[in-house]
Scaffold this active site. Structure first.
Site, PDB file in Angstrom:
ATOM      1  N   ASP A  35       0.893  -1.218  -0.159  1.00  0.00           N
ATOM      2  CA  ASP A  35      -0.064  -0.129   0.112  1.00  0.00           C
ATOM      3  C   ASP A  35       0.792   1.401  -0.025  1.00  0.00           C
ATOM      4  O   ASP A  35       1.644   1.522   0.840  1.00  0.00           O
ATOM      5  CB  ASP A  35      -0.887  -0.077   1.309  1.00  0.00           C
ATOM      6  CG  ASP A  35      -1.722   1.009   1.120  1.00  0.00           C
ATOM      7  OD1 ASP A  35      -1.593   2.158   0.615  1.00  0.00           O
ATOM      8  OD2 ASP A  35      -2.823   1.163   1.967  1.00  0.00           O
ATOM      9  N   HIS A  36       1.031   1.960  -1.046  1.00  0.00           N
ATOM     10  CA  HIS A  36       2.055   2.989  -1.204  1.00  0.00           C
ATOM     11  C   HIS A  36       1.798   4.148  -0.389  1.00  0.00           C
ATOM     12  O   HIS A  36       2.817   4.950  -0.047  1.00  0.00           O
ATOM     13  CB  HIS A  36       2.057   3.477  -2.677  1.00  0.00           C
ATOM     14  CG  HIS A  36       0.822   4.368  -3.092  1.00  0.00           C
ATOM     15  ND1 HIS A  36      -0.142   3.766  -3.916  1.00  0.00           N
ATOM     16  CD2 HIS A  36       0.774   5.569  -2.897  1.00  0.00           C
ATOM     17  CE1 HIS A  36      -1.071   4.540  -3.978  1.00  0.00           C
ATOM     18  NE2 HIS A  36      -0.752   5.864  -3.544  1.00  0.00           N
ATOM     19  N   HIS A  96      -6.260   2.364   1.641  1.00  0.00           N
ATOM     20  CA  HIS A  96      -5.372   3.547   2.171  1.00  0.00           C
ATOM     21  C   HIS A  96      -5.879   4.018   3.494  1.00  0.00           C
ATOM     22  O   HIS A  96      -5.353   4.492   4.420  1.00  0.00           O
ATOM     23  CB  HIS A  96      -5.356   4.479   0.894  1.00  0.00           C
ATOM     24  CG  HIS A  96      -5.002   4.133  -0.526  1.00  0.00           C
ATOM     25  ND1 HIS A  96      -3.791   3.338  -0.199  1.00  0.00           N
ATOM     26  CD2 HIS A  96      -5.181   4.455  -1.763  1.00  0.00           C
ATOM     27  CE1 HIS A  96      -3.587   3.088  -1.629  1.00  0.00           C
ATOM     28  NE2 HIS A  96      -4.426   4.105  -2.109  1.00  0.00           N
TER      29      HIS A  96
END
Length: 520
Positions: free
Chosen positions: A192-193, A255
């Site tokens: 998950d960036h 996110h």
């Protein structure tokens, strides 16, 4: 101001080959190669290292290098080093193959053996799936079928999976089951960036390394929390994906819930990866699932109409975007109110919102503290107003930093109060280093540190929370779409979601996002 010279004792990652499935796609060109360049610039890439791109396009290794030179280099920021870039591109190799063809993986195994001999790498492979999610299970299975998932003789094999991790609870369980049939959980890195953002990583330090923060990080002092991810862009060229996903699936279970779990977690007994992830999982399990009735009152969905953005540009409605159905019921905006049933957070609402075609691009967490007693200052503020509550804002992007709104006396003979702001900016204090948000994550994958990555149980718990919302929304299609103009802060129902409880969303102007406080 500290010395701004970059100082790091971070060692280069261990020697390995990074295999990128979908190597000619947007993610590889825009994010992965720039991130590898920045790692190389910081001397954090392995000394013995190779990149093997795998895709269906008919490239040779040389034409693939030319593609990266032409299309990926344009996404680099900051001072540019031709030598570092050339060294990275020289590490690139290419293999044409169909992701669903078992023969392609036999060719992959052969190519990896050749590269191990050529590049003196020791058999450590990092498989990165930069592909549509429909290929995830097939690629994992074929990697194992070719004998490339087995770890022996001291080498490691790791698999990186990009989101989305399923599109609902059932599909997430199916995907996890398929992955765990052929890889161990410790080999899986669900990326998950957002968790690679510096501020998100700093949440743990900010909370647990400062004695003035953690004692008041609870329901006794905090009134509510807002987590916002705003985007001015529309659907762009992602209509084929977005039509089947929408804002809820695209943003909330990965996110926003990831950020929430870090904000709300209990102190871990150590910073070991599983200890931190255990605490994140506990937070998610403590969130009260919404009943069907509560979905109607605690969630808001929206879809943007034509409108004018802050830069004066008029943009089309979502239903007018290329690839979008003219009667689409896909939401481009979501707002939720969630409660965490724990000693720390009982009674404190967590408000989440995300949307497209909003007035600005920013991601932040706002913590609003409870009001201070007002009686002593009743003559120092305007009639019928209270002393402004303290507001802390953790800015994730674009201006990473932390601000705290406090009340101060206005100079003069009269006792008058005015809200002021103490602001810490990462760029001002530490200097700006170009980043894609993937550098730390790729480095951690190579190092075998899963702290910032999601376990199967965290993925499934997140989708469990979304399931009643998806069920109700599926049964009751929206009747008012489109219900907000592009360039506005979503539908009016999102404001009413907070107004019913005497609260309001934090105000943020397009040109000053993350710098203004707003009270209750």
């Amino acid at each position: 101001m500290p010395d701004t010279e970059i100082q790091t004792d971070t060692l280069p990652a261990p020697s390995c080959i990074m295999v990128i499935f979908g190597a000619a796609g947007d993610l590889a060109k825009r994010k992965l190669f720039p991130a590898l360049y920045y790692l190389s610039l910081a001397n954090q890439l392995p000394e013995k290292f190779a990149i093997l791109g795998v895709s269906r396009e008919d490239f040779s290794s040389e034409t693939y290098r030319e593609l990266m030179n032409r299309e990926s280099r344009a996404h680099l920021d900051g001072d540019y080093s031709q030598d570092v870039w050339n060294r990275l591109v020289k590490c690139c190799h290419y293999l044409q193959g169909d992701f669903r063809d078992p023969a392609a993986y036999q060719a992959l195994a052969k190519k990896l053996c050749e590269l191990d001999d050529q590049c003196k790498t020791p058999g450590n492979y990092l498989f990165y799936m930069a592909t549509p999610p429909t290929f995830f299970g097939d690629i994992a299975g074929h990697i194992a079928g070719a004998g490339l998932a087995a770890e022996q003789d001291g080498h490691w094999r790791r698999l990186v999976i990009e989101k989305p991790f399923g599109r609902d609870l059932q599909s997430a369980r199916v995907l996890n089951r398929r992955l765990l049939e052929v890889f161990d959980e410790r080999q899986l890195y669900r990326i998950d960036h957002y968790l690679g953002k510096e501020t998100v990583q700093n949440f743990l330090t900010f909370r647990f390394a400062n004695g003035v923060i953690e004692p008041i990080w609870n329901r006794r002092y905090i009134d509510h929390v807002q987590i916002t991810v705003a985007e001015p862009l529309g659907v762009e060229n992602r209509a084929s994906y977005y039509e089947g996903a929408g804002a809820l699936r695209d943003m909330i279970p990965n996110h926003l819930l990831a950020v929430l779990s870090i904000i709300a977690m209990e102190p871990p007994i150590s910073f070991d990866a599983d200890e931190i992830r255990n605490e994140q999982a506990k937070v998610l399990r403590a969130i009260q699932p919404l009943t069907p009735e509560e979905v109607l009152t605690h969630t808001v969905r929206g879809q943007y109409d034509t409108g004018v953005m802050p830069d004066g540009k008029r943009v089309p409605a979502y239903r007018q975007e290329p690839g979008v159905a003219p009667d689409s019921e896909t939401e481009t905006f979501v707002a939720l109110s969630l409660m965490i049933d724990s000693w720390r957070w009982a009674g404190v609402p967590f408000y989440l919102r995300t949307g497209k075609r909003l007035p600005g691009r920013f991601t932040e967490v706002m913590i609003q503290y409870r009001h201070a007693p007002n009686a002593a200052f009743k003559r120092s503020v305007l009639k019928d107003r209270q002393v402004e509550p303290n507001v802390m804002v953790l800015r994730i992007q674009p201006s990473e930093g932390i601000s705290l709104g406090i009340n101060a006396k206005v100079p003069g003979q009269a006792l008058r109060l005015s809200p002021v702001e103490m602001d810490f900016s990462y760029d001002d204090y530490f200097g700006h280093e170009p980043s894609t948000g993937y550098e730390t994550l790729i480095y951690d994958c190579m190092q075998g540190d899963p702290t910032l990555f999601k376990r199967a149980d965290i993925i499934e718990t997140s989708w469990q929370l979304m399931e009643p919302i998806l069920d109700v929304w599926s049964a009751l299609p929206p009747r008012d779409f489109p219900n907000y103009a592009a360039g506005e802060w979503g539908p009016s129902a999102a404001d009413e979601l907070l107004q019913r409880e005497g609260r309001s969303w934090r105000v943020c102007s397009a040109g000053d996002c993350g710098r203004k406080t707003a009270g209750r």
